[in-house]
Scaffold this motif. Structure first.
Motif, mmCIF file in Angstrom:
data_model
loop_
_atom_site.group_PDB
_atom_site.id
_atom_site.type_symbol
_atom_site.label_atom_id
_atom_site.label_comp_id
_atom_site.label_asym_id
_atom_site.label_seq_id
_atom_site.Cartn_x
_atom_site.Cartn_y
_atom_site.Cartn_z
ATOM 1 N N GLU A 38 -45.206 -23.669 -63.172
ATOM 2 C CA GLU A 38 -44.576 -23.730 -64.313
ATOM 3 C C GLU A 38 -43.325 -23.017 -64.254
ATOM 4 O O GLU A 38 -42.999 -21.952 -63.674
ATOM 5 C CB GLU A 38 -45.353 -22.801 -65.551
ATOM 6 N N GLU A 39 -42.369 -23.621 -65.022
ATOM 7 C CA GLU A 39 -40.896 -23.217 -65.110
ATOM 8 C C GLU A 39 -40.748 -22.131 -65.834
ATOM 9 O O GLU A 39 -41.506 -21.769 -66.751
ATOM 10 C CB GLU A 39 -39.974 -24.223 -65.621
ATOM 11 N N GLY A 40 -40.224 -20.790 -65.426
ATOM 12 C CA GLY A 40 -39.739 -19.691 -66.046
ATOM 13 C C GLY A 40 -40.039 -18.635 -65.059
ATOM 14 O O GLY A 40 -39.984 -18.745 -63.904
ATOM 15 N N LYS A 41 -40.291 -17.281 -65.463
ATOM 16 C CA LYS A 41 -40.456 -16.100 -64.657
ATOM 17 C C LYS A 41 -41.608 -15.348 -65.003
ATOM 18 O O LYS A 41 -42.012 -15.101 -66.104
ATOM 19 C CB LYS A 41 -38.914 -15.219 -64.946
ATOM 20 N N SER A 57 -45.464 -18.975 -62.214
ATOM 21 C CA SER A 57 -44.123 -19.394 -61.999
ATOM 22 C C SER A 57 -43.791 -19.223 -60.425
ATOM 23 O O SER A 57 -44.438 -18.675 -59.734
ATOM 24 C CB SER A 57 -43.175 -18.390 -62.980
ATOM 25 N N LEU A 58 -42.506 -19.803 -60.206
ATOM 26 C CA LEU A 58 -42.001 -19.872 -58.706
ATOM 27 C C LEU A 58 -42.033 -18.413 -57.974
ATOM 28 O O LEU A 58 -42.331 -17.888 -57.063
ATOM 29 C CB LEU A 58 -40.962 -20.592 -58.483
ATOM 30 N N ASP A 59 -41.557 -17.285 -58.995
ATOM 31 C CA ASP A 59 -41.366 -16.034 -58.377
ATOM 32 C C ASP A 59 -42.660 -15.438 -58.083
ATOM 33 O O ASP A 59 -42.579 -14.213 -57.711
ATOM 34 C CB ASP A 59 -40.358 -15.063 -59.433
ATOM 35 N N LEU A 77 -51.889 -29.562 -53.702
ATOM 36 C CA LEU A 77 -51.730 -30.376 -54.481
ATOM 37 C C LEU A 77 -50.808 -30.087 -55.694
ATOM 38 O O LEU A 77 -51.546 -29.379 -56.454
ATOM 39 C CB LEU A 77 -52.836 -31.591 -55.156
ATOM 40 N N LEU A 78 -49.619 -30.223 -55.936
ATOM 41 C CA LEU A 78 -48.632 -29.638 -56.683
ATOM 42 C C LEU A 78 -48.550 -30.286 -58.013
ATOM 43 O O LEU A 78 -48.248 -31.564 -57.961
ATOM 44 C CB LEU A 78 -47.301 -29.536 -56.066
ATOM 45 N N PHE A 79 -48.725 -29.572 -59.156
ATOM 46 C CA PHE A 79 -48.500 -30.095 -60.438
ATOM 47 C C PHE A 79 -47.390 -29.187 -61.131
ATOM 48 O O PHE A 79 -47.369 -28.047 -61.240
ATOM 49 C CB PHE A 79 -49.582 -30.038 -61.358
ATOM 50 N N GLY A 80 -46.464 -29.725 -61.848
ATOM 51 C CA GLY A 80 -45.188 -28.999 -62.285
ATOM 52 C C GLY A 80 -45.239 -29.028 -63.998
ATOM 53 O O GLY A 80 -45.646 -29.924 -64.471
ATOM 54 N N ILE A 98 -38.844 -28.258 -61.159
ATOM 55 C CA ILE A 98 -39.794 -27.142 -60.950
ATOM 56 C C ILE A 98 -40.444 -27.534 -59.372
ATOM 57 O O ILE A 98 -40.831 -26.831 -58.663
ATOM 58 C CB ILE A 98 -40.778 -26.676 -61.894
ATOM 59 N N ILE A 99 -40.709 -28.826 -59.487
ATOM 60 C CA ILE A 99 -41.602 -29.444 -58.227
ATOM 61 C C ILE A 99 -40.657 -29.265 -57.069
ATOM 62 O O ILE A 99 -41.049 -28.885 -55.805
ATOM 63 C CB ILE A 99 -42.465 -30.656 -58.426
#
Length: 323
Positions: A38-41, A57-59, A77-80, A98-99
């Motif tokens: 998910e996009e965000g922090k 989140s990516l962080d 398997l990536l879902f954004g 995001i992906i």
């Protein structure tokens, strides 16, 4: 002549002989683990209907990736889930989406993991449908043009494989031509070839924030009553260039997995979907079943039906048990 000359119980006498004659096995090598990014922090958000599964989140995704890597699960398997949605899902081909950022992060930090990207639009559109709308239905051919942009963006970011899930007619051909034309001839396609309009997807729509704002997806996903149609879908995808074909869901569609495996020679993937996962979790929490044993038996049934690959939210639990 059968009994008493033949006594099938002879080969069930103890665990050693049962192991020797066992016809199907589950291996960590069979498993693909889905990830929701998910996009965000600072996000680690458990999905209420899928205990043990989180949006990351990516962080913070390294917390999950470290465990996946240590368990030797070969693929994710990536879902954004993007911060901003629009009518066409344009964030799917944003090189800073995001992906795309997740692919680059995993490639840099976990090069041993094989990255598969879900190729669809439902998480990225305001209306929650799998493409561009026209007269309140998904416009097939316009959506294909946007799909081409999405897969090229994923390939440029470093994806190892793409997996189109939208069930658009001709999508595999469109992707193959787009990838080849951009020089990505070695990237395989895992096609969601027989994807049914199933009620088993309910928890996933919470996980990916992808429930349709109106109507349903029955004009583009398959009718659960149909069996022969699945073979037509798979045959078309193979003709168009699919490298792996998938049946989704798995547990209620074991007959389809068996049919596909018997009819075609390509690797077959089964998607052990969110509803199947959640039912086991709920019954296990209530003490009605032995959760681990039912989990393993369920995935074994998919292997026995003919699946070479199982995409499952149970992947980490299975890998721990196999260790």
């Amino acid at each position: 002549m059968a009994y008493p000359i033949h006594r099938l119980r002879r080969l069930r006498k103890n665990e050693n002989i049962r192991r020797l004659v066992r016809e199907n096995h589950i291996s960590v090598d069979d498993l693909i683990y889905p990830l929701f990014i998910e996009e965000g922090k600072n996000i680690k958000k458990e999905i209420p209907s899928m205990p043990g599964i989180y949006r990351w989140s990516l962080d913070r995704i390294d917390e999950e990736l470290e465990e996946v890597s240590n368990l030797n699960i070969p693929a994710v398997l990536l879902f954004g889930i993007p911060e901003h949605k629009d009518q066409v899902g344009s964030q799917t081909w944003n090189e800073e989406g995001i992906i795309q950022r997740a692919i680059r992060h995993i490639k840099e930090n976990y090069p041993q993991l094989y990255i598969i990207t879900d190729v669809c639009f439902c998480e990225y559109t305001e209306h929650g449908h799998c493409g561009v709308l026209h007269n309140n239905d998904v416009a097939n051919d316009i959506t294909l043009e946007n799909t081409k942009k999405q897969v090229i963006s994923h390939a440029q970011a470093g994806a190892d494989m793409v997996a189109p899930s939208g069930m658009m007619d001709g999508v595999v051909k469109a992707i193959r031509e787009a990838l080849d034309g951009a020089g990505f001839t070695d990237i395989p396609i895992m096609a969601y070839s027989a994807k049914y309009a199933s009620s088993y997807y309910g928890p996933f729509r919470d996980a990916a924030d992808s429930a349709p704002a109106f109507g349903d997806r029955r004009t583009y996903q398959m009718d659960p009553a149909n069996r022969r149609e699945a073979l037509r879908e798979v045959s078309f995808d193979i003709e168009e260039g699919a490298d792996i074909v998938m049946v989704k869901p798995a547990l209620a569609y074991l007959d389809i997995i068996s049919d596909v495996k018997r009819e075609f020679k390509l690797p077959v993937a089964a998607y052990n979907v969110s509803g199947e996962y959640s039912m086991i979790k709920a019954a296990g929490k209530l003490g009605w079943i032995d959760e681990n044993k039912v989990m393993m038996e369920t995935v074994l049934s998919m292997k026995r039906a003919g699946a070479d690959i199982v995409i499952t939210y149970h992947a980490k639990e299975i890998a721990r048990l196999l260790k």
